[in-house]
Every structure is written in C-alpha cells, then in structure tokens.
Write an enzyme that holds these catalytic residues in place. Sequence first.
Site, PDB file in Angstrom:
ATOM      1  N   ASP A 195       0.776  -1.249   0.000  1.00  0.00           N
ATOM      2  CA  ASP A 195       0.000   0.000   0.000  1.00  0.00           C
ATOM      3  C   ASP A 195       0.811   1.304   0.000  1.00  0.00           C
ATOM      4  O   ASP A 195       1.761   1.445   0.772  1.00  0.00           O
ATOM      5  CB  ASP A 195      -0.880   0.089   1.254  1.00  0.00           C
ATOM      6  CG  ASP A 195      -1.557  -1.206   1.613  1.00  0.00           C
ATOM      7  OD1 ASP A 195      -1.468  -2.164   0.833  1.00  0.00           O
ATOM      8  OD2 ASP A 195      -2.168  -1.259   2.693  1.00  0.00           O
TER       9      ASP A 195
HETATM   10  N1  DQQ Z   1      -2.149  -3.733   3.933  1.00  0.00           N
HETATM   11  C1  DQQ Z   1      -3.569  -3.893   3.969  1.00  0.00           C
HETATM   12  C2  DQQ Z   1      -3.988  -2.964   5.058  1.00  0.00           C
HETATM   13  C3  DQQ Z   1      -2.900  -3.112   6.058  1.00  0.00           C
HETATM   14  C4  DQQ Z   1      -1.678  -3.233   5.208  1.00  0.00           C
HETATM   15  C5  DQQ Z   1      -4.194  -3.593   2.637  1.00  0.00           C
HETATM   16  C6  DQQ Z   1      -0.638  -4.163   5.747  1.00  0.00           C
HETATM   17  O1  DQQ Z   1      -5.246  -3.260   5.617  1.00  0.00           O
HETATM   18  O2  DQQ Z   1      -2.825  -2.018   6.942  1.00  0.00           O
HETATM   19  O3  DQQ Z   1      -3.441  -4.058   1.571  1.00  0.00           O
HETATM   20  O4  DQQ Z   1       0.502  -4.188   4.921  1.00  0.00           O
END
Ligand code: DQQ
Length: 542
Positions: free
Chosen positions: A22
């Site tokens: 992300d």
């Molecule tokens: N990636 C998820 C989120 C979390 C993060 C979404 C963890 O919910 O915070 O891809 O790497």
Amino acid sequence: FQVLEDHKPAYHFQPKHHWINDPNAPMYYKGLYHLFYQHNPKGSVWGNIVWAHSVSKDLINWTPLDPAIEPTKPFDKFGCWSGSATILTDNKPIILYTGMTKEKPEPGYQVQNYAIPENYSDPYLTKWIKPDSNPIIKPTKENVSAFRDPTTAWKINDQWEMTIGSKVDMLGISYLYRSKDFINWTLVDHPLHQKENEGMWECPDFYPVSTKGEKGLDTTVIDGDIKHVFKVSLDLTKYDYYTIGKYDTKQDKYIPDKGMVDSWAGLRYDWGNFYASKTFFDPVKKRRIIWGWANESSTEDENVKKGWAGILLIPRTVWLDPSGKQLLQWPVVELETLRHKNVQLTDKELKKGDIVEVAGINVAQVDVDVLFKFSNLDKAEEYNTEWDKTFPPEMLAKNICQVMGTTQQGGLGPFGLLALTSKDFKEYTPIFFRIFKTPNTKHKVLMCSDAMPSTLNLNEYRPSYGGFVDVDTTENKISLRSLIDHSVVESFAAGGKTVMTSRVYPTLAIGDKAHLHVFNNGTEIVIVERLDAWSMTKPKMN
Ligand code: DQQ
C-alpha cells in the site's frame, strides 16, 4: 542477491528491490511530494513491514530516504501498517498509522499510533518521532485483528474526525473517531458508514469532490458545491470500490446517492489489478491525486527469484464526471515529461482482421494514446441477455471478456491495441472494445484487458479483466490510452471513464523483442483517427 530486470517496470513507482504494497500518507510539504509505502526491507514477499519513504518534485522522479516509521516500540513492534497524513493548522503534518502489538491476533493486536516530524523546517521530513503516549486508539470491539488504516482527518464543529476500517462478522464498518487535539480520540456512537455482507473494509478513503469542475478540494472542505466519495478496499475480493454521495454533516454520516451500487458489484477505480489506494490534495496544482498498488500476477517463487514484487500505478488526477455518477481519472500531466521519441498514425483504416504494427520506438516502455472512429452503430453485435442471468453482476463484464476474447468476431469490435506482442503472435496482451446493441436500443461499450494470451508461462495468473464504459456512443468515437511498462499495461478508456490494469510476464515479447499493434476483428471498418505513441524515458526511480 540479484534483481531480475526482464519484467521490471521503468517508469512506475517501485523501491530499488524487495516488496512494496500500500501507498501511505501521500502529501505535499515545502516544495516536495512525499510518499510512504508498505515495504519489506528484507525480501520480496509480504512481511517485516516498515514505512519506506521517498520524495519527489514532480511525482515522477523519486529519491529514496530512510524508512520513516519502523517497528521499534511495544505499540508497533510487529509491523507498521497503513495510515494517512493530515496537515494540521500551521502547516504541520501528522501521521496516523496502525501498529501491530502482538505477533498473533489477540486483544490489543491492532492499535492506532501517531508520528510527527522531528524537525518541521526540514522539507525532507527525514526523521519521524513516535511519542511514548502511543497507542492513542485501542480497539474497543472484539475485532482485534480487524481495526486498521486510519484516514486523513477533516474538521467538523471545531473538532477533528477520521475514520478507521473494520468489520463485525460480515458487516463492513468504517468507525468514526473525534478529537479536539488530534491525540485524544473518542469513538462516535455511530459509524461514518457500514454495509452488510462485505467483510473487512481495508484502507477506507473519504474525500470531497467538486460538482463544478475538475479542481480538487482539501479534505477539510465539507460543504458547498460538492459531493463526497467513500472508498473501501475489500479484503475479500481485493478490489477498490467507491460510491459517490453526501456527507450529511447534521447526522455526521455518509449517505451514498440514490442509484449508487453500494456493494462489490459497484464502481471500481480500476477494473484490474489495483488495491489499497489512497488520495491526497495537491495544493500546488489544486488537484486530488490517487495512488494505488498493483500486486504481481507472477508466483511467489518467481517473485523471490526476481528480487522485487509490487509497484504503484501512475498517480492519477481524480475528479467527478459531469454526470455526477462516476469519477474520472487521468495520469498526472507530469508523466508527459517522460515522453521521448514519437510515432503517429492518422486516419488509418482497419478492416476486418487487420493488424497494423506501430514500430520505430521502444514499445515495451511506451505511452500510447489512440482515438478510434466508426461510421455508425447499426452493425453492432447483439448483446446476449442470457449473460445477465448467468453471470453475477460483479463478474459480468469480466466474464463477457473471457468468453468472447479477441478471436470471436463481432460487428463493431473487438478493436483496440495488442501490447507486448511477440513476433509470431504467440504472446500478446490485447486491450480492446466491443460495442453491443441491447434490446432497449441503447448501446453497451465493453472494455477488456486480457492477460490470457500474454505469456507462454502458464503458471502466471492471467485474468481477462473487463468493465463497461459509460460513454456517449452517438459520437461514434472512443479513445484509449495505455501506459505499457514491461509487465504493466495500465489503460484509460474514454478520457478516464473506465480504467483497467493488467500485470503480464511475456517470455518472448521482452524488451526490444516486443511489438505493438492496433487491430480490428469486427465486420465493420474502424478508423484510427489519430494514434500517438511515445517511448518513455526512465525517470530517477529510487
Ligand atoms: N495492507 C492492507 C492494510 C494493512 C496493510 C491492505 C498491511 O489493511 O494495513 O493491503 O501491509
């Protein structure tokens, strides 16, 4: 340790090597765009998550800095997960992020923390402090492992508010929190929004869009000629869905507009590989920009061998379509500074079965913009209404793309581009349109981006993505822009009405062995009114 370059994108955001997921807390501060992202500094699979940090003057050339937030404290020592930035009064940025306090889910597992710059006069914001008063929000619900990804905050009645993604059983929830000082937060007695049968809402995003043009708005704008967008990343399907609606400031709730499909059959920013997106307001160009992550479609073993995994898609300007019924997205203009050698086609007629090569530039690393024209819609193929009964709504477009492909001849279409094609057409990634006549005399435009024929390596995930394009067909024209970047095919139909990203891994159509074509496999003539293709220079990329 080696990095395999064959499929490594040149102009899409990525770390030098290893894993990225992300985008986090994008912001503009003192002359620089800042981007943080979920990163594994130790390998090319998900894990050991830190907030890596890069800065840029133009959103295209990036300089890496040291990680901004790393797991060091009891409140985040098992991972620093996603979060957002808010610019407080006096231009002071603050970050909210999710900390993992335990190795395995148990009470207190996911908490929310804050971090502030050590030195506000440093435009690079190199050092971030995680005060010991963290965590500032603990899960009050039983869902200890479903409470994460705080958003950028806005202001209402002199208080800050932000929302956090969660679920209770299958109910997707966006909890609302309120604070006077950004440190002490209280849970509001109702969520900002919730929806049955959705499962975990990851990375919610909530922001205003203008109903009076393309200009972006700061997240703190909560009234005037605006609508609000509410987006969730659905853990169950791995797509980003949004609705457009109203932020009812009296009830302090988000209410989707009538007619919005508020479920996983609803609107998506991108009908392909795009997840965990986040927007921010760019005060320099007064625009809202969206960043999204594209995972690899190759196997984990291959990712380990490659030494890298994941990219971010090109940042896109996002604004409300004049219809008010959907958003529009377009690559930020700065991308065009990478445009180098150009080739063109004008008024090129494509008869049934024609395939015309676009040569003379580096077509594995290219920006192609094409406008297709046809004389009328009379010979469009019939839309098969059985499809509406056999395919679930959220799969409809994708499934039609899958059953029809490029080989099933139509009337108007399939026509479009063949990207990353090998010399003998053993590999190709088609991005194309088919136009259908429906019983109610309206026309349906289908867009497909098909990874099925993209590679001879059958281990790869090769979906045929599809989406409808809500475009006025009476103009007898449709545009397509594709950003092709070795293993990325990121396409924008009709000026950004429908967007679709595929990840592909050719075994033959690699680098200078790749070809690019326009094609038509419908009975009706399609004219390429104009096509521009530019080789893209490689920016400074971390
Ligand atoms: N990636 C998820 C989120 C979390 C993060 C979404 C963890 O919910 O915070 O891809 O790497």
